[in-house]
Design an enzyme around this catalytic site. Structure first.
Site, PDB file in Angstrom:
ATOM      1  N   GLY A 196      47.381  29.809  38.586  1.00 14.29           N
ATOM      2  CA  GLY A 196      46.061  29.860  39.204  1.00 14.29           C
ATOM      3  C   GLY A 196      45.906  28.795  40.274  1.00 14.29           C
ATOM      4  O   GLY A 196      46.888  28.346  40.876  1.00 14.29           O
ATOM      5  N   GLY A 201      44.054  24.048  37.608  1.00 16.95           N
ATOM      6  CA  GLY A 201      45.299  23.468  37.105  1.00 16.95           C
ATOM      7  C   GLY A 201      45.112  22.031  36.658  1.00 16.95           C
ATOM      8  O   GLY A 201      45.672  21.597  35.642  1.00 16.95           O
ATOM      9  N   GLU A 218      51.789  26.938  37.666  1.00 17.40           N
ATOM     10  CA  GLU A 218      52.177  27.753  38.819  1.00 17.40           C
ATOM     11  C   GLU A 218      50.942  27.872  39.703  1.00 17.40           C
ATOM     12  O   GLU A 218      50.034  28.665  39.421  1.00 17.40           O
ATOM     13  CB  GLU A 218      52.675  29.128  38.360  1.00 17.40           C
ATOM     14  CG  GLU A 218      53.927  29.078  37.497  1.00 17.40           C
ATOM     15  CD  GLU A 218      55.146  28.572  38.239  1.00 17.40           C
ATOM     16  OE1 GLU A 218      55.123  28.548  39.492  1.00 17.40           O
ATOM     17  OE2 GLU A 218      56.125  28.191  37.587  1.00 17.40           O
ATOM     18  N   CYS A 251      50.093  34.414  46.003  1.00 14.26           N
ATOM     19  CA  CYS A 251      50.273  32.962  46.091  1.00 14.26           C
ATOM     20  C   CYS A 251      51.434  32.571  46.991  1.00 14.26           C
ATOM     21  O   CYS A 251      51.467  31.451  47.510  1.00 14.26           O
ATOM     22  CB  CYS A 251      50.451  32.356  44.706  1.00 14.26           C
ATOM     23  SG  CYS A 251      51.817  33.051  43.756  1.00 14.26           S
TER      24      CYS A 251
END
Length: 464
Positions: A196, A201, A218, A251
């Site tokens: 996310g 995070g 990630e 991403c």
């Protein structure tokens, strides 16, 4: 195996307790059980692909073929790779023992971590929930899954399918919003895997610190694409496809382009042509082009459209969460569109005088999840690899490295920590435990015990 109604009533603490008890039985340790769960996960995907694709279309406007390429095929390949290599991954590794400890045997034994938490995002809500699970199951763990509430159709479908296909004592799935995620993070896990944004995070990392839980993050960042030379039509097509896949909500998508020298003029011509080639003159009518996940993200992205000159695109339709594939030029390097991760179908193109200037521009900012160079010259590729700080490097292609199971996928710095895919997933969810065995029937260690003497010192010097 349980139905949708009973599963929805499961509280986070109950789900964790159930799979924690499942791990205590050691049912997940035998290879046969691990392969059985991996095969069941593959059946979940193959037997429900149509229904999963419909859910993805409802949540994100994805074309079924795009879902097959970017979600289902990647998962099936990962599962096949794990099934093929799992016997080798599980093998113990012998290690040479120093002379001073002989006779003895040393080995490294992969051990499951225990119960892992997997928190998934909304942009690839099937792949990014189940891909980490492949590694967790292969390594012999139990898992609690939390799909994203921002892809509700997909989340609800997965909440029904997971307990139908996977052992509910080994894998639990919990639906809900931020309050559910917060409740899960209060529980003790043996590993947390989060995909996310950077802000969330940090919250995950802070929550994990309370229990000293190891974390894989990630994240994302502003992935740059530097264009120097090559076949301009192919470069523009690959940039457009890499950027506007899933309406830019990827991403690893190129977040902005740094065009070196004459590349800027070429891209001004070829990028709009490539967008038309992929999605037609009116992308709003294209069945191949997705939609923004919700109105909040739509409004955020629409605010970027005035931060440069619109070379192509720029159209919006809030009622359907549609933002046209857009190329911006004449962008201020300090504008918000260049400081914040875009995560949408807007591609700024900036001109730079040299590759060295492009590298300096990238390295002055937080390390991205990926960085791309478009150049056919080996010298340029070496310079880019040696000097750019990023989670991954791609030469002349975007978004493709996650499709290679043997390559680790992960970021560095602000773009994340840890990696997965293939063997790297197995290692992420394993503890490589050292084991040393030495018989006590014969004492060979007395030379190292007190009282110390000159003669012992001389022997130890030679042995050590």
């Amino acid at each position: 195996m349980g139905d949708m109604g009973s599963f929805e009533r499961t509280l986070p603490a109950e789900a964790v307790a159930r799979v924690r008890e499942g791990f205590r039985t050691r049912a997940t340790v035998p290879r046969r059980f691990r392969t059985g769960q991996l095969k069941a996960l593959r059946r979940l995907i193959t037997e429900n692909e149509k229904e999963l694709a419909q859910a993805l279309a409802e949540d994100l406007g994805k074309h079924p073929l795009e879902s097959r390429i970017s979600e289902f095929a990647l998962l099936e390949n990962e599962i096949g790779h794990a099934l093929l290599h799992l016997p080798a991954w599980m093998e113990e590794t012998a290690v040479k023992v120093p002379l001073v400890l002989q006779p003895a045997q040393a080995r490294v034994v992969p051990q499951p971590l225990g119960v892992v938490l997997i928190l998934a995002p909304w942009n690839y809500p099937v792949q990014l929930l189940l891909a980490p699970l492949i590694g967790a199951l292969a390594a012999g763990n139990c898992a609690v899954l939390k799909p994203s509430e921002l892809a509700p159709a997909t989340a609800q479908l997965l909440c029904r399918l997971v307990p139908e296909y996977l052992d509910p004592q080994v894998v639990a799935i919990v639906d809900g919003g931020p309050e559910t995620a917060a409740a899960l993070l209060q529980e003790r896990f043996d590993h947390i895997f989060f995909t996310g944004g950077e802000h969330t995070g940090r919250e995950v990392l802070q929550a994990a610190a309370r229990h000293l839980t190891p974390v894989t993050l990630e994240l994302g960042g502003k992935c740059p694409a530097v264009v120097v030379d090559g076949h301009w039509g192919n470069i523009a097509r690959r940039l457009a496809h890499g950027k506007f896949l899933n309406a830019g909500q990827t991403c690893t998508a190129p977040d902005y382009v740094l065009a070196v020298g004459r590349a800027a003029e070429q891209l001004r011509t070829h990028l709009p042509e490539s967008v038309r080639e992929l999605f037609g003159r009116r992308p709003v009518r294209s069945k191949d082009y997705g939609r923004i996940v919700n109105e909040r993200h739509f409004d955020r992205l629409a605010g970027y459209l005035g931060q440069g000159t619109v070379l192509s695109g720029g159209g919006t339709e809030r009622s359907s969460r549609y933002i046209e594939p857009t190329v911006l030029v004449d962008v201020d390097p300090d504008a918000p569109v260049m400081r914040e991760e875009i995560f949408g179908p807007i591609l700024p193109v900036l001109e730079v005088p040299s590759l060295e200037e492009a590298v300096a521009f990238i390295n002055d900012r937080p390390a991205p999840l990926a960085a791309y160079l478009f150049s056919e010259r080996p010298k340029n590729q070496r310079i880019f690899e040696d000097t750019v700080r990023a989670g991954a490097v791609g030469h002349n292609i975007c978004n493709a490295h996650p499709l290679v199971p043997g390559l680790p996928f992960g970021g560095t710095g602000a773009s994340g920590m840890g990696a997965y895919h293939g063997r790297h997933s197995f290692d992420t969810f394993s503890h490589r435990r050292p084991v040393l065995s030495k018989s006590a029937l014969v004492e060979t260690l007395k030379v190292g015990y007190p009282p110390y003497s000159w003669s012992k010192a001389e022997v130890l010097k030679r042995l050590l």
